[in-house]
Design an enzyme around this catalytic site. Structure first.
Site, PDB file in Angstrom:
ATOM      1  N   LYS A   1     -11.585  11.752  -4.540  1.00 22.71           N
ATOM      2  CA  LYS A   1     -13.029  12.411  -5.104  1.00 22.71           C
ATOM      3  C   LYS A   1     -14.186  11.925  -4.213  1.00 22.71           C
ATOM      4  O   LYS A   1     -14.992  12.696  -4.000  1.00 22.71           O
ATOM      5  CB  LYS A   1     -13.086  12.008  -6.518  1.00 22.71           C
TER       6      LYS A   1
ATOM      7  N   ASP B   1      -0.330   5.025   0.951  1.00 24.39           N
ATOM      8  CA  ASP B   1      -0.457   6.006   1.993  1.00 24.39           C
ATOM      9  C   ASP B   1      -0.585   5.572   3.438  1.00 24.39           C
ATOM     10  O   ASP B   1      -1.303   4.907   3.820  1.00 24.39           O
ATOM     11  CB  ASP B   1      -1.824   6.622   1.561  1.00 24.39           C
TER      12      ASP B   1
ATOM     13  N   THR C   1      -5.068   3.221  -3.204  1.00 26.19           N
ATOM     14  CA  THR C   1      -6.272   3.715  -3.870  1.00 26.19           C
ATOM     15  C   THR C   1      -5.813   5.259  -4.399  1.00 26.19           C
ATOM     16  O   THR C   1      -6.531   5.791  -5.310  1.00 26.19           O
ATOM     17  CB  THR C   1      -6.983   4.134  -2.550  1.00 26.19           C
ATOM     18  N   THR C   2      -4.674   5.816  -4.105  1.00 29.62           N
ATOM     19  CA  THR C   2      -4.304   7.115  -4.180  1.00 29.62           C
ATOM     20  C   THR C   2      -4.153   6.984  -5.851  1.00 29.62           C
ATOM     21  O   THR C   2      -4.171   6.222  -6.707  1.00 29.62           O
ATOM     22  CB  THR C   2      -2.914   7.617  -3.789  1.00 29.62           C
TER      23      THR C   2
ATOM     24  N   LYS D   1      -5.972  19.560  -6.195  1.00 33.01           N
ATOM     25  CA  LYS D   1      -5.362  18.740  -5.030  1.00 33.01           C
ATOM     26  C   LYS D   1      -4.234  18.006  -5.202  1.00 33.01           C
ATOM     27  O   LYS D   1      -3.371  18.031  -4.707  1.00 33.01           O
ATOM     28  CB  LYS D   1      -6.610  18.177  -4.346  1.00 33.01           C
TER      29      LYS D   1
ATOM     30  N   ASN E   1       0.631  10.498  -7.803  1.00 31.97           N
ATOM     31  CA  ASN E   1       0.995  10.795  -6.482  1.00 31.97           C
ATOM     32  C   ASN E   1       2.137   9.521  -6.131  1.00 31.97           C
ATOM     33  O   ASN E   1       2.855  10.023  -5.316  1.00 31.97           O
ATOM     34  CB  ASN E   1      -0.139  10.650  -5.676  1.00 31.97           C
TER      35      ASN E   1
ATOM     36  N   ASP F   1       0.826  -1.236  -0.005  1.00 33.53           N
ATOM     37  CA  ASP F   1      -0.023  -0.100  -0.111  1.00 33.53           C
ATOM     38  C   ASP F   1       0.892   1.223   0.190  1.00 33.53           C
ATOM     39  O   ASP F   1       2.160   1.191   0.257  1.00 33.53           O
ATOM     40  CB  ASP F   1      -0.838  -0.133   1.254  1.00 33.53           C
TER      41      ASP F   1
ATOM     42  N   ARG G   1     -13.852  11.137  -1.267  1.00 37.56           N
ATOM     43  CA  ARG G   1     -13.736  11.686  -0.153  1.00 37.56           C
ATOM     44  C   ARG G   1     -14.445  13.133   0.030  1.00 37.56           C
ATOM     45  O   ARG G   1     -15.237  13.816   1.020  1.00 37.56           O
ATOM     46  CB  ARG G   1     -12.429  11.981   0.563  1.00 37.56           C
TER      47      ARG G   1
ATOM     48  N   HIS H   1     -10.299  18.125  -7.324  1.00 38.87           N
ATOM     49  CA  HIS H   1      -9.151  17.129  -7.089  1.00 38.87           C
ATOM     50  C   HIS H   1      -8.177  16.894  -7.825  1.00 38.87           C
ATOM     51  O   HIS H   1      -7.037  16.740  -7.353  1.00 38.87           O
ATOM     52  CB  HIS H   1      -9.984  15.467  -7.212  1.00 38.87           C
TER      53      HIS H   1
END
Ligand code: XBP
Ligand code: MG
Length: 256
Positions: free
Chosen positions: A55, A12, A124-125, A86, A129, A10, A57, A83
């Site tokens: 998105k 984050d 998930t990111t 961001k 990123n 994973d 979130r 997003h």
């Protein structure tokens, strides 16, 4: 007995502690730039992390905490644009070297590669990123260490759905029994378990320490460095550092 072939990480909260001082700060910068008076405090963001995906979130925040907000005509486009801004702020923040890898991550990645273990990412990111985090915290070639980078919208359902780990396993061409997954959250643990991965190592952080990790094979406060032993929260207390040797023993313990 299946052999350990790959480590699936994973991002984050696991490779780096990105949420509180990274993603959260980037969300707030995007809101300010868009002239929105929204501010996600450290505490509120901890609540919002119950929904994975930036998105998703933003939508959850408006549904649950700011239902009075007058949504623009094309709401999907509004969320996507916000997003995107961001993500720009987040990758900019990473480029300033403000989010380092967590303790023991670079050491383990280096050891694993030397031991011939294959590496993959299941996150998930947003893919941009991941690239930025690896480039700015581990070097220009770090992205090449991972055979598979499964990220973001590449799958229909985000964690805790198993989709992203299933995608990574299929791309590796490996059965779940030949990998160990590394996660930081209950959503991530559930995603890996439901993809059939029984050997999951969890490194907790301030946002996730109180979550339920009873089905994890090993729960520690960090992967550790020589001279900085890990705190074993669940699992064999003989583990002093999460290195390849400890992982091979863990894999053998889980898979018999
Ligand atoms: C964590 C997430 C992501 C990040 C924000 O992903 O849920 O949504 O919080 O990134 P993981 P985006 O723990 O699976 O790495 O805004 O790009 O979604
Ligand atoms: Mg995570």
């Amino acid at each position: 007995m299946s052999q350990l072939k790959a480590l699936v990480f994973d991002v984050d909260g696991t490779l780096a502690d990105t949420e509180r001082d990274g993603h959260r700060v980037a969300f707030n910068a995007a809101f300010a730039e868009a002239g929105l008076d929204w501010h996600w405090s450290v505490e509120l963001y901890g609540e919002l992390l119950s929904v994975t995906g930036g998105k998703e979130r933003i939508r959850y925040y408006l549904d649950r905490y700011n239902s009075a907000f007058q949504r623009p005509e094309d709401f999907d486009a509004f969320v996507a644009e916000l997003h995107k801004s961001k993500t720009h702020h987040y990758t900019q923040l990473l480029s300033e070297g403000r989010i380092p890898l967590r303790s023991g991550v670079l050491r383990l990645l280096t050891e694993a590669r030397a031991a011939g273990l294959r590496l993959a990412i299941a996150t998930t990111t947003t893919p941009a990123n991941v690239s930025a985090l690896l480039r700015y915290s581990a070097g220009d070639d770090a992205e090449d260490w991972f055979e598979v980078i499964a990220a973001g919208d590449i799958v229909p359902a985000k964690k805790p759905a198993p989709d992203i780990f299933v995608y990574a396993l299929e791309a590796l061409g490996l059965p779940p029994s030949s990998v160990i997954a590394f996660e930081d959250s209950a959503h991530g643990l559930r995603s890996a378990l439901d993809a059939g991965i029984e050997a999951v190592v969890v490194t907790v952080n301030d946002y996730t320490r109180q979550q339920d990790f009873s089905d994890a094979a090993l729960v520690v406060d960090q992967l550790g460095e020589p001279g900085t032993p890990v705190e074993v929260i669940k699992g064999p207390d003989t583990v002093e550092i999460v290195d390849v040797n400890a992982l091979r023993k863990l894999h053998a313990r889980v898979h018999g």
